[in-house]
Scaffold this active site. Structure first.
Site, PDB file in Angstrom:
ATOM      1  CB  SER A 472      -0.954  -0.054   1.202  1.00 13.15           C
ATOM      2  OG  SER A 472      -1.952   0.921   1.097  1.00 13.15           O
ATOM      3  CG  ASP A 483       7.753   5.827 -11.152  1.00 16.23           C
ATOM      4  OD1 ASP A 483       8.288   4.787 -11.581  1.00 16.23           O
ATOM      5  OD2 ASP A 483       6.545   5.896 -10.856  1.00 16.23           O
ATOM      6  CE  LYS A 498      -5.188  -3.161   1.014  1.00 18.45           C
ATOM      7  NZ  LYS A 498      -5.444  -1.736   0.781  1.00 18.45           N
TER       8      LYS A 498
END
Length: 707
Positions: A472, A483, A498
């Site tokens: 999560s 990124d 998740k």
């Protein structure tokens, strides 16, 4: 917020136009209450769940299979004759749901109660006499692959094999214990096989009687909750109905009031499962209990263990809890290899401090590095002035900068997530400003969540540690750092996966003036997306550097859950990679070569393959000699892996300077830090993360952010 308001208006309107008769003094067997709960759930799910799902024959079949399997996971009760009768409703449950009709539930539940009564006679009769332990037969305990018994005669054979396996297992344990005792005391009395077998049958009988006493204590509401969860699970595995009792415990969990052994538990069928260990708690310190383990028995110190299989979770917790300093011995079935183990734990007060950010400093090759451990992304929404993960992280970074660290590790291993707000704020500590995550409601475009303050707390070398239990919010942070190219992600092959968000909706909010507590619905309302557009759902975050661990080949994570929402992508956010490092690729290649050549990591990889092989082997011989031989062979194989995690670095880990004076006032805190630093020296994964961190070089224009 917009969605919740819409749900509230629609459902309140529907319920106000739908008449339900209820008495002021309702009880547990109130059918109108059962229908009302179902009605509210149906409307909340169809209008508010992230997935717009048709209540059709496919959905009906899911509820049909799920409810029957949840009531009878070990194929002990229902036969194919029963299923033939139940099947009249197999494709009609969707129609019944529209009318808040619970005929299917009443038929199956009624038959289940009859079977429970019959089961008591069955196990009592079968355990009267010894089994034939020379007969060559076997049992498959992967009950998902075992068909329901053809008739009552075959059902009795299922019972016989299951009970026989329990007896055989206990006899073998007793023989091993007896051998150990005789080694220490040659005068100790040696029992014959017949005596050990008799004792084992008596123990199994007692455990069965205890189990069925507790099963009979369960009420209609307990079984009805099972049915409701069979319905709501048709939307996704993280959507669940919480009965008033479960909701009360959930609220207690959210408030952070933890006690006992420091483990979060949940019910899985008739079993009590470890979901999470509280960092710094007694179970975490003891080191043997792991998420996914099943607790079979609980003993108070040296007293006789109590079988808790089938016990309601609240009752099981009362036996596991206890006063500080007392010992509880848990008999657990290990998730990894299916072995049974007794784990002693000394109870303690589980202090919230250990779920907060903490840091350490280590010197390597003449340079100082900082390690920040973040167990979860915590926040108290009822009082925003209280400490939260983001403000604590920022403060800890500033403290470490005063130590003149030249690199930072953020350890998110076993971090199951938490607040979206805190992960956005924490992500912003490592970039100037920009997007951190995208969030999407059903039928709407993804919303980009940005860090906007333009402030950076740490722009130096960064390594983020993750594992298969990082989920999560942890995945959002790791994905953002990946990124942006802001840090190296190191750990298991991929994180949990998740990528969904749940909201808890108390049902009484939608049924004004109803006298009884109706419980709550935890419902999936959003999905997370990386700033590159890909979802963290299913895929999680793939590590830049994957290190072998015990979970490497296991079925583990969101991707292995039935009905998990699929991976997809949205439009990428507008962001620019930092390109901070001059040797990013070289460092990753160097680490991979080091790991591939390291005998320890090679052994860990072999161990992971062995665990996977044993996880897939669910067949046991019921011939005692063969069973014993198979068990001894397994133990012999396992012994060659017993030292694979033994490791000790030459590094010394210390508390940052600000913390040292606190030890004079708080000896407990000092003991906790000493234990943590000791474990860090033995952590082969942290050792490699430090190797990576020490090799990272910033580009020439890099200048460390000053306070």
């Amino acid at each position: 917020m917009r969605l919740k308001v819409l749900i509230t208006l629609v459902v309140t309107l529907l319920i106000s136009n739908h008449t339900y008769a209820y008495n002021e003094h309702t009880n547990d067997k109130d059918p109108e209450k059962d229908k009302l709960i179902l009605y509210v759930l149906k409307n909340l799910l169809t209008r508010g769940h992230y997935v717009q799902k048709d209540l059709n024959d496919t959905f009906s079949e899911h509820v049909y299979n799920e409810f029957i399997n949840n009531l009878d996971p070990s194929k002990r009760y229902f036969t194919q004759d029963d299923l033939k009768e139940f099947s009249q409703y197999k494709f009609e449950i969707d129609d019944q749901l529209r009318e808040s009709n619970i005929a299917f539930y009443k038929l199956v539940y009624g038959r289940f109660l009859e079977k429970i009564k019959a089961a008591k006679l069955t196990y009592n009769t079968l355990l009267l006499q010894p089994f034939n332990y020379e007969k060559d037969e076997e049992i498959n305990i992967d009950y998902d692959k075992v068909p329901f018994a053809k008739d009552e005669n075959e059902l009795i054979q299922y019972w016989r094999k299951q009970l026989k396996l329990q007896v055989i297992s206990r006899v073998q344990d007793a023989e091993e214990q007896q051998e150990e005792k005789l080694k220490k005391d040659k005068k100790a009395k040696k029992k014959s096989f017949e005596e050990l077998e008799y004792d084992a049958r008596k123990e199994v009988l007692k455990n069965m009687e205890d189990l069925y006493i507790r099963i009979e204590e369960l009420e209609n509401s307990d079984w009805y909750s099972t049915f409701l969860n069979s319905v709501v699970s048709g939307f996704d595995p993280h959507t669940s109905y919480m009965s008033p009792r479960i909701k009360s415990r959930f609220d207690q969990d959210m408030s952070g009031k933890l006690e006992g052994i420091g483990a979060r538990l949940q019910k899985e069928g008739i079993y009590t499962k470890i979901v999470e260990l509280v960092s710094g708690g007694p179970a975490w310190k003891q080191g043997e209990l792991e998420p996914g383990d099943i607790i079979l028995k609980v003993a108070q110190g040296e007293e006789e263990p109590l079988d808790i299989v089938g016990m309601r979770l609240d009752d099981a917790i009362t036996f596991i809890k206890g006063k500080k300093g007392t010992e509880v011995r848990l008999t657990v079935k290990k998730k990894l290899d299916g072995s049974t183990k007794v784990i002693p734990i000394i109870r303690d007060i589980v202090e919230l401090e250990e779920t907060f950010v903490k840091s350490s400093v280590v010197e390597k090759n003449g340079k100082k590095y900082g390690i920040i451990n973040l167990p979860k992304f915590y926040i108290d929404f009822s009082d925003v002035k209280k400490r939260n993960a983001a403000s604590d992280m920022e403060r800890e970074i500033e403290r470490l900068k005063k130590e003149n660290i030249e690199g930072l590790i953020v350890d998110l291993r076993n971090n199951g997530g938490g607040s979206l707000k805190t992960v956005i704020d924490i992500g912003g500590l490592f970039i100037d400003k920009g997007p951190i995550v995208q969030v999407k409601y059903r039928g709407e475009a993804a919303s980009i969540k940005n860090d906007t303050d333009g402030k950076t707390s740490w722009n130096g070398p960064l390594v983020v540690m993750v594992n298969e239990m990082s989920a999560s919010a942890s995945e959002i942070f790791a994905a953002a750092m990946q990124d942006y190219g802001r840090g190296v992600i190191i750990g298991g092959k991929q994180t949990y996966g998740k990528g969904t968000v749940q909201n808890v909706l108390p049902l009484n909010y939608y049924v004004k003036k109803y006298p009884d507590d109706l419980g709550a619905l935890k419902m999936t309302i959003q999905k997370f997306y990386r700033i590159n557009g890909g979802s963290t759902q299913i895929e999680g975050v793939y590590s830049d550097i994957a290190m072998p661990d015990r979970y490497s080949y296991m079925e583990f994570g969101e991707r292995d859950l039935d009905g998990a929402l699929p991976w997809d992508r949205v439009k990428p956010a507008n962001y620019k990679r930092t390109s901070s490092y001059s040797n990013f690729g070289e460092v990753i290649s160097s680490s991979k070569e080091r790991i591939n050549a390291d005998p320890k990591f090679i052994s860990i990889n072999e161990y992971a393959k062995w665990l996977k092989k044993n996880q897939d082997d669910n067949t046991y011989s019921l011939n005692y000699d063969l069973y014993k031989q198979e068990s001894e062979d397994l133990q012999k194989e396992g012994k060659k892996f017993k030292d694979i995690f033994k490791f000790e670095s030459k590094l010394d880990f210390n508390s940052p300077e600000y913390e040292v004076p606190l030890f004079k006032q708080d000896s407990v805190l000092k003991d906790k830090r000493v234990a943590w630093h000791k474990n860090m020296k033995k952590d082969i994964y942290l050792n490699e993360a430090l190797n990576v961190l020490s090799e990272l070089k910033m580009k020439n224009n890099y200048q460390l952010v000053k306070k």
